[in-house]
Design a protein around this motif. Structure first.
Motif, short mmCIF file in Angstrom:
data_model
loop_
_atom_site.label_atom_id
_atom_site.label_comp_id
_atom_site.label_asym_id
_atom_site.label_seq_id
_atom_site.Cartn_x
_atom_site.Cartn_y
_atom_site.Cartn_z
N LEU A 350 -2.17 -0.10 6.12
CA LEU A 350 -2.70 0.85 7.09
C LEU A 350 -3.08 0.11 8.36
O LEU A 350 -3.83 -0.86 8.32
N ARG A 351 -2.55 0.57 9.49
CA ARG A 351 -2.92 -0.03 10.77
C ARG A 351 -3.93 0.88 11.47
O ARG A 351 -3.63 2.02 11.82
N VAL A 352 -5.12 0.36 11.65
CA VAL A 352 -6.15 1.03 12.43
C VAL A 352 -6.28 0.28 13.75
O VAL A 352 -6.44 -0.93 13.76
N THR A 353 -6.16 1.01 14.86
CA THR A 353 -6.33 0.37 16.17
C THR A 353 -7.40 1.13 16.95
O THR A 353 -7.24 2.30 17.26
N ILE A 354 -8.48 0.43 17.21
CA ILE A 354 -9.66 1.01 17.84
C ILE A 354 -9.55 0.90 19.35
O ILE A 354 -9.07 -0.10 19.88
N GLY A 355 -9.98 1.96 20.04
CA GLY A 355 -9.91 1.98 21.50
C GLY A 355 -11.26 2.22 22.14
O GLY A 355 -12.29 2.35 21.46
N MET A 356 -11.26 2.33 23.46
CA MET A 356 -12.51 2.41 24.20
C MET A 356 -13.25 3.73 23.97
O MET A 356 -14.45 3.82 24.23
N ASN A 357 -12.56 4.75 23.49
CA ASN A 357 -13.22 6.04 23.27
C ASN A 357 -13.83 6.18 21.87
O ASN A 357 -14.54 7.16 21.61
N ASN A 358 -13.55 5.25 20.99
CA ASN A 358 -14.09 5.32 19.64
C ASN A 358 -15.56 4.93 19.61
O ASN A 358 -16.01 4.08 20.36
N THR A 359 -16.31 5.57 18.71
CA THR A 359 -17.74 5.31 18.56
C THR A 359 -18.00 4.71 17.17
O THR A 359 -17.16 4.80 16.27
N LYS A 360 -19.18 4.14 17.00
CA LYS A 360 -19.56 3.59 15.70
C LYS A 360 -19.63 4.71 14.66
O LYS A 360 -19.27 4.50 13.49
N GLU A 361 -20.06 5.89 15.08
CA GLU A 361 -20.14 7.03 14.16
C GLU A 361 -18.74 7.39 13.65
O GLU A 361 -18.57 7.68 12.46
N GLU A 362 -17.76 7.34 14.51
CA GLU A 362 -16.39 7.62 14.09
C GLU A 362 -15.87 6.54 13.15
O GLU A 362 -15.18 6.84 12.17
N VAL A 363 -16.20 5.30 13.44
CA VAL A 363 -15.77 4.19 12.57
C VAL A 363 -16.43 4.33 11.19
O VAL A 363 -15.78 4.11 10.16
N ASP A 364 -17.71 4.69 11.15
CA ASP A 364 -18.38 4.92 9.87
C ASP A 364 -17.71 6.05 9.09
O ASP A 364 -17.55 5.96 7.87
N TYR A 365 -17.32 7.10 9.79
CA TYR A 365 -16.63 8.22 9.15
C TYR A 365 -15.32 7.75 8.55
O TYR A 365 -14.97 8.11 7.40
N LEU A 366 -14.57 6.93 9.30
CA LEU A 366 -13.31 6.37 8.81
C LEU A 366 -13.55 5.50 7.58
O LEU A 366 -12.83 5.62 6.58
N ILE A 367 -14.54 4.62 7.66
CA ILE A 367 -14.84 3.72 6.53
C ILE A 367 -15.16 4.51 5.28
O ILE A 367 -14.60 4.25 4.19
N ASN A 368 -16.05 5.48 5.39
CA ASN A 368 -16.45 6.28 4.23
C ASN A 368 -15.27 7.03 3.62
O ASN A 368 -15.11 7.08 2.39
N ALA A 369 -14.43 7.60 4.49
CA ALA A 369 -13.27 8.35 4.01
C ALA A 369 -12.27 7.42 3.32
O ALA A 369 -11.75 7.73 2.23
N LEU A 370 -12.01 6.28 3.93
CA LEU A 370 -11.02 5.35 3.39
C LEU A 370 -11.49 4.74 2.07
O LEU A 370 -10.70 4.65 1.11
N VAL A 371 -12.75 4.36 1.99
CA VAL A 371 -13.30 3.79 0.76
C VAL A 371 -13.21 4.81 -0.37
O VAL A 371 -12.80 4.49 -1.50
N GLU A 372 -13.55 6.05 -0.06
CA GLU A 372 -13.50 7.11 -1.08
C GLU A 372 -12.08 7.34 -1.57
O GLU A 372 -11.82 7.39 -2.78
N ILE A 373 -11.13 7.46 -0.65
CA ILE A 373 -9.74 7.75 -1.01
C ILE A 373 -9.11 6.60 -1.78
O ILE A 373 -8.50 6.80 -2.84
N VAL A 374 -9.24 5.38 -1.28
CA VAL A 374 -8.59 4.22 -1.90
C VAL A 374 -9.19 3.92 -3.27
O VAL A 374 -8.46 3.69 -4.24
N ASN A 375 -10.51 3.94 -3.37
CA ASN A 375 -11.14 3.62 -4.66
C ASN A 375 -10.82 4.68 -5.71
O ASN A 375 -10.68 4.37 -6.90
N LYS A 376 -10.67 5.91 -5.28
CA LYS A 376 -10.28 6.98 -6.21
C LYS A 376 -8.87 6.71 -6.75
O LYS A 376 -8.60 6.89 -7.94
N LYS A 377 -7.99 6.26 -5.86
CA LYS A 377 -6.61 5.96 -6.27
C LYS A 377 -6.58 4.73 -7.19
O LYS A 377 -5.82 4.69 -8.15
N ILE A 378 -7.39 3.72 -6.85
CA ILE A 378 -7.44 2.51 -7.67
C ILE A 378 -7.91 2.84 -9.09
O ILE A 378 -7.37 2.32 -10.08
N ASN A 379 -8.88 3.71 -9.21
CA ASN A 379 -9.42 4.08 -10.52
C ASN A 379 -8.41 4.83 -11.38
O ASN A 379 -8.53 4.87 -12.60
#
Length: 381
Positions: A350-379
């Motif tokens: 997965l390529r994530v490329t962050i730009g000047m319009n992204n916020t920490k809140e958006e990055v946290d949202y991405l992290i939480n979503a990605l961790v949930e999806i990937v760990n569910k698949k791993i399990n």
């Protein structure tokens, strides 16, 4: 659902100040820069002012900047134009295995025309083998074309060293800087770069406009027939509104470069650290230090990247895969293959490329979503 956009290496949102700068050239200052009457002359002045601004940013002369439609056209014009103009000196070109298709496919076409091309290897981080570069130089080598920074894994090449090698051997050096412009400071004189490609939509300006720097001492030919525009090197009426927009976008970025870059780097590093600490089978691709500020290309073992993209899309997140998943293909990209990434890792990239319009809140949202999806698949594995 508000979109969380993390694919800034693919394209960027046009800056509102850039749009404002462009608007008069659609409705008021709409003259053709080649026309002799007043609005044509004003258009010509705007064109040359944009050329001057861009030249100042990369430390070249204004007459060394040629406007094109995009990075792909710039790459084609540089590589073919230089190859055709210098074929009496030789027909050997050196490039790398991880270049953008605009470079690789152009080189393949030249091979069909009798040119010889050497494709350099890269190490596991995607860095060109400089010793192999030196060993590949022949008496008929006329061009070295190595990208400044990779569009997939974000690795920055040793451009200054490559430029020095090219200069010592009297070889023209072109770099595809489409991903680097707006993300890195570039001085073409200091780096011994003879030709450089850029594309405006990668740095918050519109799609459909690009530029090519070619040093005034470099011999190159036009590759499309038509009028006299761009010093007889690139025929076609100049896209003035977007040229003005491109120069404004670069001006804004480099005026506030340190703050712009530091913010993006902090968000990137925060994202990488959180993903690595919360997903066991995760791996960062590319050099950890010598990489573009917003690029975080990561692989997840035994995960299907296409499925991952769809699930992220359902949550309003835009990112891209590091393997060629389109049209049902699960083959790893040529870049991931070149760095030796095994299929079980490459297919989950997965390529994530962050730009000047992204916020920490958006990055946290991405992290939480990605961790949930990937760990569910791993399990489930």
């Amino acid at each position: 659902m508000k979109i969380k956009y993390f694919d800034n290496a693919a394209t960027t949102q046009v800056n509102q100040d850039v749009i404002k700068e462009m608007l008069p050239y659609f409705s008021i200052e709409y003259g053709n820069p080649s026309s002799l009457y007043s609005i044509g002359r004003r258009a010509k002045r705007a064109l040359e002012e944009a050329r001057r601004k861009i030249a100042n940013i990369i430390n070249c002369k204004p007459n060394e900047i040629y406007f094109t439609s995009c990075g792909t056209e710039s790459d084609n014009l540089a590589i073919k134009g230089i190859a055709y103009a210098n074929k009496e000196k030789g027909k050997h070109i050196i490039t790398s295995k991880i270049e953008h298709p605009a470079v690789l496919n152009t080189c393949k076409e030249l091979e069909e025309q009798g040119y010889k091309v050497t494709y350099l290897d890269v190490n596991q981080n995607g860095i060109v083998n400089v010793e192999q570069l030196k060993a590949s130089i022949k008496t008929d080598t006329i061009l070295i074309t190595i990208m400044f920074a990779n569009n997939e894994i974000g690795t920055i090449q040793p451009i200054e060293e490559i430029g020095k090698i090219a200069k010592e051997n009297n070889i023209i050096f072109h770099t595809d800087a489409v991903q680097a412009m707006g993300n890195l400071k570039i001085d073409v004189k200091k780096l011994n770069i003879n030709a450089l490609s850029m594309s405006a939509h990668k740095f918050y300006a519109p799609k459909g406009i690009g530029a090519l720097y070619v040093g005034e001492d470099v011999n190159f030919k036009q590759i499309q027939n038509g009028g006299h525009q761009e010093k007889n090197k690139r025929a076609g009426t100049e896209n003035l509104a977007e040229i003005v927009g491109m120069s404004k976008a670069l001006e804004l970025i480099y005026k506030n470069f340190e703050n712009h870059n530091n913010k993006i780097k902090e968000l990137r590093d925060y994202y990488i650290e959180k993903i690595q600490s919360n997903i066991v089978d995760s791996k960062l691709n590319g050099d950890r230090i010598n990489r573009l500020p917003g690029n975080a290309n990561m692989s997840f073992k035994n995960i299907n990247a296409e499925e991952l993209l769809f699930e992220l899309d359902d949550k309003g997140i835009c990112a891209s895969a590091g393997s060629a998943c389109s049209s049902g293909s699960t083959s790893p990209s040529h870049v991931l293959t070149a760095i030796g990434l095994p299929p079980e890792w490459a297919n989950g990239t997965l390529r994530v490329t962050i730009g000047m319009n992204n916020t920490k809140e958006e990055v946290d949202y991405l992290i939480n979503a990605l961790v949930e999806i990937v760990n569910k698949k791993i399990n489930k594995i």
